[in-house]
Structures are given as C-alpha cells and as structure tokens.
Write an enzyme that holds these catalytic residues in place. Structure first.
Site, PDB file in Angstrom:
ATOM      1  N   GLN A  81       0.815  -1.215   0.000  1.00  0.00           N
ATOM      2  CA  GLN A  81       0.000   0.000   0.000  1.00  0.00           C
ATOM      3  C   GLN A  81       0.852   1.271   0.000  1.00  0.00           C
ATOM      4  O   GLN A  81       2.038   1.236   0.300  1.00  0.00           O
ATOM      5  CB  GLN A  81      -0.910   0.008   1.228  1.00  0.00           C
ATOM      6  CG  GLN A  81      -2.033  -1.015   1.162  1.00  0.00           C
ATOM      7  CD  GLN A  81      -2.941  -0.918   2.374  1.00  0.00           C
ATOM      8  OE1 GLN A  81      -2.874  -1.720   3.285  1.00  0.00           O
ATOM      9  NE2 GLN A  81      -3.801   0.093   2.382  1.00  0.00           N
ATOM     10  N   HIS A  82       0.191   2.365  -0.317  1.00  0.00           N
ATOM     11  CA  HIS A  82       0.687   3.737  -0.122  1.00  0.00           C
ATOM     12  C   HIS A  82       1.767   4.202  -1.085  1.00  0.00           C
ATOM     13  O   HIS A  82       2.005   5.401  -1.191  1.00  0.00           O
ATOM     14  CB  HIS A  82       1.244   3.934   1.300  1.00  0.00           C
ATOM     15  CG  HIS A  82       0.307   3.643   2.413  1.00  0.00           C
ATOM     16  ND1 HIS A  82      -0.936   4.225   2.526  1.00  0.00           N
ATOM     17  CD2 HIS A  82       0.432   2.828   3.498  1.00  0.00           C
ATOM     18  CE1 HIS A  82      -1.525   3.794   3.632  1.00  0.00           C
ATOM     19  NE2 HIS A  82      -0.712   2.938   4.233  1.00  0.00           N
ATOM     20  N   ASP A 239      -2.379  -4.871  -0.021  1.00  0.00           N
ATOM     21  CA  ASP A 239      -2.029  -6.169   0.551  1.00  0.00           C
ATOM     22  C   ASP A 239      -2.865  -6.544   1.770  1.00  0.00           C
ATOM     23  O   ASP A 239      -3.257  -7.709   1.919  1.00  0.00           O
ATOM     24  CB  ASP A 239      -0.533  -6.244   0.873  1.00  0.00           C
ATOM     25  CG  ASP A 239      -0.016  -5.066   1.694  1.00  0.00           C
ATOM     26  OD1 ASP A 239      -0.812  -4.220   2.144  1.00  0.00           O
ATOM     27  OD2 ASP A 239       1.216  -4.993   1.876  1.00  0.00           O
TER      28      ASP A 239
END
Length: 481
Positions: A81-82, A239
């Site tokens: 992520q991110h 995820d």
C-alpha cells in the site's frame, strides 16, 4: 500439473521485497503452481524501488508457473500500500517509487493535517489522519523537493495500479487501496478535489476507482506474459485488504499480521474515523471497511536485534525489568516518525536472550495497544486472534502474542494469504461470488488454536511507562529525516 476441478485463477502478491504468484483451482482452492522473484529497496534515509523491477519479477514468477498460468481464466494483483508511482506520458516511471516505509514526508504530513482543519476533520473526511506513510504526503514531499519530477508526471499510481495497468493498458485502482492515499474521501467514496488542489495534484492524473466485483479489464497482447489474450483482470487491491479476503474475514474477527511491518485489523460494517490517527479507516475490497493500525518495526526490527546480539531469532529468555522499544525505522504507531530504538533497564545480569525477548515484547506491545481501537464495541474480545504473516510461524512470536494479549491465538495453515486473497478476488469476477465466501469455501483460515494464557500485565504496564516517560526523547528525533 494435477487435474483441476474448476477454472484456474492467478493471485499476485507484489510486496516490498518480492513478488509471489499462485495459480489456484477456483473450485477447491488448491494451489497448482507458484512462482516468486525478488526486487530491491534502497537503503539510507529514503525507501525507494524501481517499479520496472516489480513488472520483471511478475513476469519471472509467472513463467515459473508454466502451463498453469496460460490456462488461467482470471488474474488479480495485490500490492504493497501507499507507494507513490509517478509515470510520464509514455507510461515509464519518472523516478523510483516512494514506498510506504519512506518517512521523509513527515513534515509534509504534519503541515497538511494542520492546514486542512486538524486531525478530526481529516478522520471524518478521509477516514484517516495521514502520516508519513500516506501517498498524499509523499506527493507533497515530491512537489516540494523534486518539482521537476512532479511537473513531468502524467499519471500517478499505487503499486498494484501500476502492475494492473501494464496487464490491461488501463488506469484503474480499487476502493481498498485508494483509501490509503489520503486523497480519497471515505465519506463520499470519491477523490477529494480540495485535498488534491491543496497538494497541486490534477485529478485527471489519477486512476478510475473500479467497484468490487467489477472487471477492471482484460490482459492485452504481450509476448512477456504467459496469459491467454482476453484473460479477465480483477480490480486488485492493497495487501492488507487482500489478506482479509484471503482469510474470508467476517466482521469483528481480529487479525495480527507479523511482517516487515506489523498490522492489526478487522472487517467492520461502520465507516471508521479515529481522530487520534492510530487507526487508519481503510475501505476493504468488498464494500465494507477495514480499520487498521500499522507499525513500521516488526519482524525486520526484531531480526536486526537478534543479528546484533549474534542470536538465532528463537533464542529468547524470560526476564523482567529490561525494556526495548525497537523503533529502528522511526515509528508509525505510536506516531514517532523520527524516533530510533530505545533500551531501558539494562543490568549486569541481563542476558542477550532477555534483550531479544524485550525486542519481541516492544514490537507486540505496539500492535496490541492499537487492537482495542481497531475493534468496535460489538467485537468478541475473547475470540482467537488470527496470527498471519512471516512471523506467525515463529514460536517466539506466537508465545509473545499469547502472553501479552491473554487471548487464544489461531495460526492459519494457509500461507501466502495476500496472493490467495487476490486469487479469491479473481475467482469472484469469474463466478459472481463474494471473494470472502470463496476463501471460506477454500478453508484458508483453518489451523491450530493455541489456548489463552494469563495476560502479562506487569510487562505491558512497564513498557507503557517507559514509552510515556521517554516521549520527549523519542519525539526529539522527529523531523530529523
């Protein structure tokens, strides 16, 4: 390859350090082929990766699956992520991706929270109070420190979006991963144009948010991939949302994931909004919510302490009085992005094994402090904690979680839950089923339950006390990145 009962689907887990691929029988959940390939992360102050390595790793891992991948009817990509992926007009990376554990944007995070009405406003608007992990802060950092790279950017993607886009030729994301950006409003389930304007990001650069169960596209012609032309591509997701799918999570069941980062989360029906910023109010990949708290220092930090001590990671010894806060990469929960590790209570008779146990205790303490905030009032506080991730098989991790939580612990036998969750999502777009129901049919969460032991309140209180007393020292480092 063994004979499959149903159509084959592919689940991809593109994590921080490697990409894993599973080819799964959609009828039974049997893994019929798998592959894996590594990629690199920069060391030093920043944490960056070349997105093209992710694609190369995906292609390599798929080739390792042989004919099974070619027979697959659908594929889904789950990713870390991110991460901020910036692409030029030709779809090539402008610069390496800024990863979730790159905390250089901590000053930008603080400034954005202040400028847009404070933590409560952010929590109500986006579901989360952005810290240095969130994509919006990384874009603000890029625009400030590398303005030429920001100006050269024609498309902004998350890691899973980048790989899905190379499969389909389209710019798409999903609500689960979009909810970790800081520019997707959970209240309206749309991009927040005021936030985007504040950081100077044109909404036209962002991908379309595909709805749960919707087909994101089909695999385009490519000589690099073993897929048949027209293979369906599911929305994909982040995820943690994929692991929740992979476990077939029902609302209120708590999960502790022990990986490079540590996370605690549970599926919730109500949209979360924690103004303290401890709990990120993420969306899940199905239409519900996934309140989640994340620590930056988990298995990697404990393994580093073991290496410094010259010990095997299981060589712990019981001990009282020594406290180790393993904030080796700064920390997100508690929010101390500039902190470093801290050791307190060292004595002549302290052993290396006790120091190692203290590192485990410090890492688990951070996760358990957040768990009560993640679970809503209806959650069963005595239900087993589902323990997943790379550390879940470790005896020292299992026993530390049992002792500090006072709850039973269940360790699912299924490995690679992120890739399995992506595979369940791929199966869902084929059959129209709820992907969590697909995973429950596959019995992915089955595994031994370790009975509850009495909670070690003394250790919990000691760590909390040291953390409180050391707060000025730990916060002094904030901003040093």
């Amino acid at each position: 390859m063994s004979a499959a009962e149903g159509p084959l689907v592919v689940g991809v887990d593109s994590s921080t350090q490697s990409t894993k691929v599973l080819v799964v029988d959609a009828a039974t959940g049997q893994v019929v082929a798998s592959g894996q390939a590594p990629h690199t992360v920069s060391s030093g102050v920043g944490r960056e990766s070349d997105p093209r390595q992710w694609w190369d790793a995906l292609c390599t891992a798929l080739r390792q699956c042989g004919d099974a991948a070619h027979e697959a009817a659908a594929v889904s990509v789950a990713g870390q992520q991110h991460g901020l992926v910036t692409l030029d007009g030709h779809g090539e990376p402008v610069r390496p991706a800024l990863l979730w554990n790159d905390v250089r944007s901590a000053p930008q995070a603080r400034r954005l929270v202040e400028e847009l009405g404070g933590p409560k406003t952010w929590a109500e608007r986006t579901g989360s109070v952005p810290g240095a992990s969130f994509t919006v802060t990384k874009w603000a950092w890029l625009a400030e420190h590398e303005p030429e790279a920001a100006r050269s950017t024609a498309a902004v993607r998350l890691p899973h979006d980048y790989l899905t886009g190379l499969l389909t030729g389209l710019g798409t994301t999903d609500r689960g991963d979009a909810s970790g950006t800081g520019w997707w409003a959970s209240a309206t389930e749309a991009y927040d144009e005021e936030i985007l304007a504040r950081v100077g990001l044109d909404p036209a650069l962002l991908p379309r948010v595909v709805r749960p169960g919707e087909v994101a596209g089909t695999v385009r012609d490519s000589h690099e991939l073993p897929f048949s032309k027209g293979t369906l591509v599911a929305p994909g997701t982040g995820d943690n949302a994929a692991a929740a799918l992979g476990l077939g999570l029902r609302p209120g069941t708590p999960v502790l994931s022990l990986g490079t980062s540590g996370t605690v989360y549970a599926v919730a029906r109500q949209r979360p909004a924690d103004p303290s910023g401890t709990v990120a109010g993420f969306a899940d990949a199905r239409g519900d919510w996934l309140p989640l708290a994340c620590t930056l220092n988990c298995t990697l930090a404990v393994d580093r302490v073991a290496a410094l001590l010259g010990l095997d990671r299981e060589a712990v010894e019981p001990g009282t009085g020594v406290t180790l806060l393993p904030y080796l990469d700064g920390e997100r929960t508690p929010n101390l992005p500039g902190a470093s590790g801290l050791l307190h209570g060292l004595r002549h008779d302290t052993t290396a094994g006790q120091l190692l146990q203290a590192a485990y205790d410090g890492a688990v303490h951070s996760l358990l402090r957040a768990l009560d905030l993640v679970l809503d009032q209806d959650a069963d506080r005595t239900a087993p904690l589902l323990l997943i991730g790379g550390g879940a098989r470790g005896t020292a991790w299992q026993q530390t979680v049992r002792r500090l939580s006072g709850r039973p612990v269940q360790v699912p036998r299924a490995g690679e839950l992120v890739a399995l969750g992506a595979a369940a999502q791929a199966a869902g777009v084929l059959t129209g089923e709820d992907p969590a129901a697909v995973a429950r049919r596959w019995r992915t969460a089955d595994g031994p339950v370790l009975e509850a032991v009495e909670r070690d309140e003394e250790t919990l209180n000691r760590i909390s006390g040291v953390l409180s007393d050391a707060a000025p020292l730990l916060e002094r480092g904030t901003g040093s990145h």
